[in-house]
Design an enzyme around this catalytic site. Structure first.
Site, short mmCIF file in Angstrom:
data_model
loop_
_atom_site.label_atom_id
_atom_site.label_comp_id
_atom_site.label_asym_id
_atom_site.label_seq_id
_atom_site.Cartn_x
_atom_site.Cartn_y
_atom_site.Cartn_z
CG HIS A 34 -1.82 1.20 1.29
ND1 HIS A 34 -3.07 1.24 0.73
CD2 HIS A 34 -1.62 2.43 1.84
CE1 HIS A 34 -3.61 2.43 0.93
NE2 HIS A 34 -2.75 3.18 1.61
CD GLU A 35 1.48 3.51 3.79
OE1 GLU A 35 1.43 4.49 3.01
OE2 GLU A 35 0.66 3.34 4.70
CG HIS B 113 0.29 6.27 -1.00
ND1 HIS B 113 -0.76 7.03 -1.48
CD2 HIS B 113 -0.17 5.67 0.13
CE1 HIS B 113 -1.80 6.89 -0.66
NE2 HIS B 113 -1.47 6.08 0.31
CD GLU C 212 -4.63 7.58 1.23
OE1 GLU C 212 -4.39 6.38 1.01
OE2 GLU C 212 -3.82 8.33 1.79
CE1 TYR D 239 -6.11 5.09 3.19
CE2 TYR D 239 -7.89 6.56 3.87
CZ TYR D 239 -6.54 6.22 3.87
OH TYR D 239 -5.64 7.01 4.53
#
Length: 544
Positions: A332-333, A336, A355, A407
């Site tokens: 996930h990070e 980004h 998100e 999200y």
């Protein structure tokens, strides 16, 4: 769902809403407007570079130093607004060799030039300050510094400020619409410790006073909240994926574990390169840095605190078991880097651009590793974290994000648009074109809507409008009429239209409902009809 898992999902949804700084309401303050709006004091200049030079004293929980802010003057500018939390003390602000006057109002600093700076000028100021920055009580759920120690008693310091604002710890133009083109971060820390920041390592200098300065440089545009420090007794190891440098900074007692666990990074990069395009900051490299909090998307220095577990701290946000096959924070990070860091929302109200797309990268990775069926099951599973009680887009100009549904409702919206396209080659080409077209840019929701709408003959405007600007889902109303099934949409958007795939007698067909009743001739009963809920996120209602 058992009680333990229910509690976990509540905690997870809190993380997914971490640092949402405002809700959709009308009780905004002057401080909200000063932070969130664009006025001449902000729009008259374009930031080119930040050069932070700070001393960090972990035992005192204290920082001091300066930021040289380089900028281009876009319009004649008598007053410049920068931002720094009011608990931080300003020592002086220098323009050339002269101190300049300033006024503080909440967390805003208004710098008054003796003569207005002229349009076309390239200039800089140096901003000296010190203080004890806000401490995060539970980062990354709230913004601030984390002052702690590792298992061996060494100071371990991290910072997470998304939403709360980078001006919590350094002076800057704290609005997402303006990113510096580059940044240099020179951080001095007690000898024996290391600071890891964004970009490439320039070197270390023993200052001879018990402190060592660690210097880093970013040569790509970067969000204010992504500029970061990570201080600890780190050990470093590295590898490469194609021409991309992969660097890892971990605590010594986790080195062996990290070398095994971080092998997932190469699989992730192979998937993301294929589906989304090349890593957008190759010049700055990619890093994972172990942090004393769960994680954050700090550009080229991704914060990692998932304890070397699969899933989300060993749990699965989807409730399907599929989320336990991979490390949530890594995927996930790092996602980004493409969405949020490279492509950035101009106003925090449009944070779904960060998100929603990044949450969708979770299913992209699953599809690469385990197949499309698992990816679709995961997307459907994460709907349990969606509230559908507030709109995704926040209020503009007042530093207010929308609902935490940005999200996973955002991810389901993108999955559904892929299904509306009904052409995977077109979908992946469009996604790659999107990341390429808006690389290193700040954009709006309308930019995103227009881009994906132009790629298909289906009008996606009402779809985006319903899912982003209204809280509730569209409802597919159904009614039996002899050998026909009647259907139409009930939605907030006037004249709402959206195709939907349904299954009747094991055959998938595409209906094109509007807000007027239409009919489908079939010999089947209404209870034989089922929406393809792996690909479409809607509600249904059987009418009498």
């Amino acid at each position: 769902m058992n009680k333990i898992f229910t509690l976990f999902c509540l905690l997870a949804s809190t993380f997914l809403s971490a640092q949402i700084v405002g809700e959709n309401h009308s009780n905004y303050t002057e401080a909200d407007t000063l932070r969130g709006s664009l006025r001449p004091e902000r729009t008259s200049f374009d930031v080119q570079k930040y050069h932070l030079k700070l001393k960090v004293e972990p035992e005192k929980q204290f920082i001091s130093g300066s930021n040289v802010i380089s900028f281009n003057v876009l319009k004649d500018m008598p007053v410049m607004q920068l931002d720094l939390f009011e608990n931080m003390q300003i020592d002086s602000i220098m323009h050339g060799n002269q101190k300049v006057d300033y006024e503080r109002r909440y967390n805003a600093v208004f710098i008054q030039f003796e003569k207005a700076l002229k349009q076309g000028l390239t200039d800089s100021i140096e901003f000296f300050y010190h203080g004890k920055p806000v401490i995060a009580e539970n980062a990354p759920w709230d913004g601030g510094f984390v002052w702690t120690k590792d298992k061996e008693g060494n100071p371990w310091v991290g910072v997470a400020v998304q939403g709360t604002g980078a001006s919590l710890w350094y002076p800057n133009k704290d609005h997402q619409s303006d990113e510096p083109e580059e940044a240099q971060i020179d951080i001095s820390v007690p000898n024996g410790l290391m600071n890891v920041s964004n970009g490439r390592f320039l070197g270390e200098t023993d200052l001879g006073n018990g402190f060592t300065e660690w210097s880093w440089k970013v040569v790509n545009p970067i969000n204010n909240y992504n500029i970061m420090i990570n201080i600890g007794n780190y050990q470093h190891f590295s590898e490469k994926y194609k021409d991309l440098d992969l660097d890892y900074y971990v605590l010594p007692y986790n080195l062996k574990k990290a070398k095994e666990h971080f092998t997932e990074v190469k699989d992730m990069m192979a998937c993301f390169y294929e589906k989304m395009g090349p890593y957008p900051f190759e010049e700055d490299g990619f890093k994972l840095v172990e942090t004393p909090y769960l994680g954050m998307e700090h550009q080229s220095a991704v914060a990692y605190g998932n304890q070397y577990l699969k899933g989300y701290l060993g749990n699965d946000l989807s409730g399907t078991g599929i989320g336990l096959k991979w490390d949530f924070i890594i995927i996930h990070e790092s996602g980004h880097e493409w969405y949020g860091n490279s492509i950035t929302a101009k106003d925090i109200a449009d944070m779904w651009i960060h998100e929603g797309f990044t949450s969708y990268t979770e299913s992209i990775y699953i599809e690469c590793q385990y197949g499309k069926e698992d990816a679709l099951k995961y997307i459907r599973g994460i709907r349990q974290n969606i509230g559908n009680n507030r709109k995704i887009i926040g209020d503009y100009g007042v530093n207010a994000e929308g609902s935490g549904d940005m999200y996973y409702k955002g991810a389901n919206l993108l999955n559904m648009i892929r299904s509306i396209y009904d052409d995977d080659e077109l979908w992946w080409n469009t996604l790659r074109d999107y990341t390429k077209t808006f690389k290193h840019q700040t954009i709006t929701t309308e930019d995103t809507e227009d881009f994906f709408d132009k790629a298909t003959n289906v009008d996606l405007k009402p779809v985006f409008d319903q899912y982003l600007r209204h809280a509730s889902l569209p409802v597919l109303q159904l009614r039996q009429a002899d050998d026909k099934i009647l259907y139409k949409w009930k939605a907030d958007v006037i004249n709402f239209e959206m195709p939907v795939d349904v299954i009747i007698d094991e055959e998938e067909i595409r209906l094109k409902p509007t807000t007027e009743w239409q009919s489908y001739e079939t010999g089947e009963e209404l209870d034989e009809l089922k929406v393809n809920d792996l690909e479409f996120y809607v509600e249904t209602e059987v009418m009498e």
